[in-house]
Design an enzyme around this catalytic site. Structure first.
Site, PDB file in Angstrom:
ATOM      1  N   PRO A 129      22.529  28.973 -49.630  1.00  0.00           N
ATOM      2  CA  PRO A 129      22.334  27.659 -49.000  1.00  0.00           C
ATOM      3  C   PRO A 129      22.803  27.665 -47.546  1.00  0.00           C
ATOM      4  O   PRO A 129      23.868  28.193 -47.231  1.00  0.00           O
ATOM      5  CB  PRO A 129      23.194  26.731 -49.864  1.00  0.00           C
ATOM      6  CG  PRO A 129      23.191  27.395 -51.201  1.00  0.00           C
ATOM      7  CD  PRO A 129      23.202  28.874 -50.927  1.00  0.00           C
ATOM      8  N   CYS A 130      21.987  27.069 -46.684  1.00  0.00           N
ATOM      9  CA  CYS A 130      22.203  27.234 -45.248  1.00  0.00           C
ATOM     10  C   CYS A 130      22.921  26.062 -44.581  1.00  0.00           C
ATOM     11  O   CYS A 130      23.168  26.100 -43.381  1.00  0.00           O
ATOM     12  CB  CYS A 130      20.864  27.460 -44.547  1.00  0.00           C
ATOM     13  SG  CYS A 130      19.722  26.064 -44.733  1.00  0.00           S
TER      14      CYS A 130
END
Length: 417
Positions: free
Chosen positions: A126-127
């Site tokens: 997840p960014c």
């Protein structure tokens, strides 16, 4: 060649690698709707190889039915596929508590299927902790966010399976997060477990995707493998977005297209990027409802782009249409997908919140884009069925790696290995 997909989402990376000829060993994803989408896609690939796609098309035609009716149809679809084909689509969070059981589960299945090695590991943690927008909004610049350190768990998979190579996708902010400390530490961890690292800032539009989407692709090779000097070849999508959407029936805001046929045969725009073929069934063509004020703004934004090639600024609007007090930033909060260009702006998961930043370019329709239109901009084929409610569909699509881009990365990797 085989692969394991970590933080798999709806399977954009996986789809590209499968189309390039790789075999998936396992997918790991924590979101239940994304996992259901992964399962449905795995069923599609199984039935395609078994020449039984009619069962899949039968399931797609339940899209407009009730939740209960779709649930019954899904159970029926699952009966067509051996259970072991779906067992390694793991619905769990990758963490210190779960990782050892994941290794055991995958190792057991690999032994049963005579897989001695893993060739490639792919995935993108997840960014949000790395994104520039997320850091700007958080008073601590996301320094206290645990997602900063998910790369350590990714490296644990590399250490355990020792694949020939890996592909790690993320936002550009990963290179500068915490003044570059995150990237330096990642590089250090990789060297410690025996991998080199190359970073590439790539734009999806250079890979034939009809979207301006910049991302960082980190590629590493095991130390006993010669690192290639050249890697990617570039191509472009040579048609307009209008051509990409041309075969989709016109619908208005709030309208759900309840048939499964298209307005016309596939165009070269669609076949050139493999998003539609003659046997496909149309689903997910459902426009969200908009209020009268938003529709007036949409109409102005569409006219301004189509007639002047200019973006609407929020401060261009009449006073009665401006309901936000902030009139100094986010002035592009209403944005049209440019129908006359060969690429859109970046499709993001925020599309699940509202459609203001993704207005359809056709003044006759005056609405935000549908799930199917967003999927096409990401190069998901029309036979890709997204599970869950519409909001979940938009999140899955916005967070994904475009399958066409993933396919070309997979081919480059294959050629070098």
């Amino acid at each position: 060649m085989n692969f394991i997909d970590l933080f798999a989402g709806a399977g954009g990376l996986s789809e590209g690698f499968i189309k390039a000829g790789y075999t998936p060993i396992a997918h790991i994803e924590m979101n239940k709707h994304a996992v259901m989408t992964l399962e449905t896609r795995a069923i599609y690939h199984y039935l395609r190889k078994s020449n039984k796609l009619e069962y899949y098309y039968e399931y797609q035609k339940t899209y407009n039915l009730t939740d209960k009716e779709r649930e019954v149809a899904r159970k029926k679809l699952l009966d067509y596929v051996p259970k072991e084909k779906l067992e390694l689509i793991i619905n769990n969070e990758i963490s210190e508590k779960t990782i050892h059981n994941m290794f055991k589960q995958i190792d057991k299945e690999m032994n049963l299927k005579d897989h001695n090695t893993v060739d490639v590991i792919v995935g993108g943690p997840p960014c949000q902790a790395y994104s520039l927008l997320g850091r700007a909004r958080d008073k601590n610049s996301m320094k206290n966010d645990d997602r900063n350190y998910l790369y350590k768990l990714y490296v644990r998979f590399l250490k355990h399976y020792q694949p020939k190579a890996f592909v790690f996708e993320n936002v550009q902010g990963i290179l500068t997060a915490q003044n570059g400390t995150i990237y330096k530490n990642l590089n250090r961890y990789l060297k410690r477990v025996g991998y080199s690292l190359q970073s590439f800032t790539l734009n999806a539009k250079d890979f034939g995707v009809p979207q301006n989407r910049k991302r960082v692709i980190l590629i590493g090779f095991r130390k006993d493998i010669i690192t290639p000097e050249s890697f990617f070849y570039h191509s472009e999508y040579n048609f307009s977005i209008d051509e990409l959407f041309k075969d989709l029936p016109n619908i208005q805001a709030g309208e759900k297209y309840k048939k499964y046929n298209y307005a016309c045969k596939p165009t070269k725009a669609q076949t050139s990027i493999d998003v539609r073929n003659n046997s496909d069934i149309l689903t997910h063509h459902h426009a969200r409802t908009q209020n009268a004020r938003d529709l007036k703004i949409y109409e102005k934004a569409i006219k301004k782009w189509n007639e002047e090639s200019l973006r609407l600024k929020y401060t261009d609007l009449e006073e009665e249409l401006m309901t936000h007090n902030n009139r100094k930033s986010f002035l592009d909060r209403f944005k049209v997908v440019a129908g006359n260009l060969n690429h859109s702006h970046t499709v993001v998961a925020h599309l699940s919140k509202d459609g203001h930043h993704f207005i359809h370019p056709d003044i006759i329709q005056t609405r935000s884009i549908t799930v199917r239109e967003a999927a096409r901009l990401q190069t998901f084929p029309d036979n890709y069925y997204f599970e869950g409610p519409r909001t979940a569909n938009f999140v899955q699509i916005g967070n994904a790696v475009p399958p066409l881009m993933a396919k070309k990365i997979a081919f480059s990797l294959l050629n070098n290995l």
